[in-house]
Design a protein around this motif. Structure first.
Motif: not given
Length: 123
Positions: A29-36, A98-99, A110-120
Protein backbone atom coordinates in the motif's frame (compact mmCIF):
# COMPACT_ATOMS: atom_id res chain seq x y z
CA UNK A 1 -1.06 -11.55 -7.92
CA UNK A 2 -2.87 -8.48 -6.59
CA UNK A 3 -6.25 -9.06 -4.99
CA UNK A 4 -8.56 -6.44 -3.51
CA UNK A 5 -11.45 -7.40 -1.24
CA UNK A 6 -14.02 -4.85 -0.12
CA UNK A 7 -16.16 -5.09 3.00
CA UNK A 8 -18.31 -2.88 5.17
CA UNK A 9 -21.26 -2.25 2.91
CA UNK A 10 -24.81 -2.57 4.12
CA UNK A 11 -28.12 -0.84 4.54
CA UNK A 12 -28.44 2.38 6.47
CA UNK A 13 -30.95 5.18 6.84
CA UNK A 14 -30.31 8.61 5.40
CA UNK A 15 -27.99 10.60 7.63
CA UNK A 16 -26.19 7.49 8.80
CA UNK A 17 -22.59 6.38 8.36
CA UNK A 18 -20.67 3.43 7.01
CA UNK A 19 -16.99 2.65 6.70
CA UNK A 20 -15.85 0.62 3.76
CA UNK A 21 -12.60 -1.33 3.86
CA UNK A 22 -10.49 -2.70 1.05
CA UNK A 23 -7.90 -5.30 1.99
CA UNK A 24 -5.09 -5.92 -0.43
CA UNK A 25 -2.86 -8.89 -0.97
CA UNK A 26 0.10 -9.07 -3.31
CA UNK A 27 0.38 -5.30 -3.20
CA UNK A 28 2.24 -2.88 -0.94
CA UNK A 29 0.00 0.00 0.00
CA UNK A 30 2.87 2.39 0.61
CA UNK A 31 3.22 3.15 -3.09
CA UNK A 32 0.72 3.56 -5.85
CA UNK A 33 -2.55 5.32 -6.46
CA UNK A 34 -5.83 3.99 -5.10
CA UNK A 35 -9.43 4.96 -5.31
CA UNK A 36 -13.06 4.21 -4.58
CA UNK A 37 -15.68 4.07 -7.28
CA UNK A 38 -19.40 3.42 -7.33
CA UNK A 39 -21.98 2.31 -9.82
CA UNK A 40 -25.74 2.10 -9.56
CA UNK A 41 -28.06 0.40 -12.05
CA UNK A 42 -28.41 2.34 -15.27
CA UNK A 43 -25.62 4.74 -14.44
CA UNK A 44 -21.99 4.92 -15.43
CA UNK A 45 -19.28 4.10 -12.97
CA UNK A 46 -18.27 7.18 -10.98
CA UNK A 47 -14.99 7.97 -9.30
CA UNK A 48 -15.76 8.86 -5.67
CA UNK A 49 -12.37 9.45 -4.06
CA UNK A 50 -8.72 8.78 -4.64
CA UNK A 51 -5.50 8.87 -2.66
CA UNK A 52 -2.09 9.00 -4.29
CA UNK A 53 1.42 8.24 -3.06
CA UNK A 54 2.10 11.63 -1.38
CA UNK A 55 -0.63 11.06 -0.07
CA UNK A 56 -2.94 13.62 -1.55
CA UNK A 57 -6.69 13.10 -1.62
CA UNK A 58 -9.40 14.12 -4.05
CA UNK A 59 -13.15 13.71 -3.97
CA UNK A 60 -16.08 13.92 -6.31
CA UNK A 61 -18.11 17.07 -5.75
CA UNK A 62 -21.11 14.98 -4.73
CA UNK A 63 -19.31 13.54 -1.68
CA UNK A 64 -17.00 16.38 -0.60
CA UNK A 65 -17.30 17.09 3.09
CA UNK A 66 -19.09 13.80 3.74
CA UNK A 67 -16.66 11.06 2.64
CA UNK A 68 -13.03 10.56 3.69
CA UNK A 69 -10.54 8.26 2.02
CA UNK A 70 -7.60 6.93 4.00
CA UNK A 71 -5.16 4.05 4.05
CA UNK A 72 -3.28 2.05 6.62
CA UNK A 73 -0.01 0.95 5.08
CA UNK A 74 0.76 -1.44 7.94
CA UNK A 75 -2.52 -3.27 7.36
CA UNK A 76 -2.51 -2.92 3.57
CA UNK A 77 -6.03 -1.60 3.83
CA UNK A 78 -7.85 1.26 2.14
CA UNK A 79 -10.85 2.86 3.80
CA UNK A 80 -13.77 5.05 2.84
CA UNK A 81 -15.56 6.70 5.75
CA UNK A 82 -19.00 7.78 4.58
CA UNK A 83 -21.01 10.16 6.75
CA UNK A 84 -24.33 11.95 6.25
CA UNK A 85 -25.33 9.34 3.72
CA UNK A 86 -28.07 10.14 1.22
CA UNK A 87 -30.33 7.87 -0.82
CA UNK A 88 -28.43 8.94 -3.94
CA UNK A 89 -25.29 7.35 -2.46
CA UNK A 90 -26.90 3.94 -2.98
CA UNK A 91 -24.63 1.93 -5.28
CA UNK A 92 -22.12 -0.87 -5.53
CA UNK A 93 -18.81 0.47 -4.28
CA UNK A 94 -15.49 -0.74 -5.66
CA UNK A 95 -11.92 -0.14 -4.63
CA UNK A 96 -9.19 -0.01 -7.23
CA UNK A 97 -5.43 0.35 -7.27
CA UNK A 98 -2.50 0.87 -9.58
CA UNK A 99 0.81 -0.14 -7.98
CA UNK A 100 3.77 2.13 -8.56
CA UNK A 101 1.78 5.00 -9.98
CA UNK A 102 2.49 8.22 -8.06
CA UNK A 103 -0.56 10.21 -9.12
CA UNK A 104 -3.90 9.43 -10.75
CA UNK A 105 -7.04 11.41 -11.54
CA UNK A 106 -10.18 10.52 -9.64
CA UNK A 107 -11.67 8.58 -12.56
CA UNK A 108 -8.49 6.75 -13.46
CA UNK A 109 -8.74 3.34 -15.11
CA UNK A 110 -6.89 1.36 -12.47
CA UNK A 111 -5.03 -1.89 -13.02
CA UNK A 112 -6.74 -3.85 -10.26
CA UNK A 113 -10.32 -3.87 -9.00
CA UNK A 114 -12.23 -5.48 -6.20
CA UNK A 115 -15.55 -7.29 -6.54
CA UNK A 116 -17.54 -4.55 -4.84
CA UNK A 117 -19.66 -4.09 -1.75
CA UNK A 118 -23.26 -2.88 -1.84
CA UNK A 119 -24.34 0.27 -0.03
CA UNK A 120 -28.05 0.99 0.28
CA UNK A 121 -29.34 4.20 1.86
CA UNK A 122 -33.02 4.49 2.60
CA UNK A 123 -34.93 7.71 3.10
Amino acid sequence: QVQLVESGGGSVQAGGSLRLSCAASGYTWSSGCMGWFRQSPGKEREGVARIDSDPNRAYAESVKGRFTISKDNAKNTLYLQMNSLKPEDTAMYYCAATPGRWYCPISFGHSYWGQGTQVTVSS
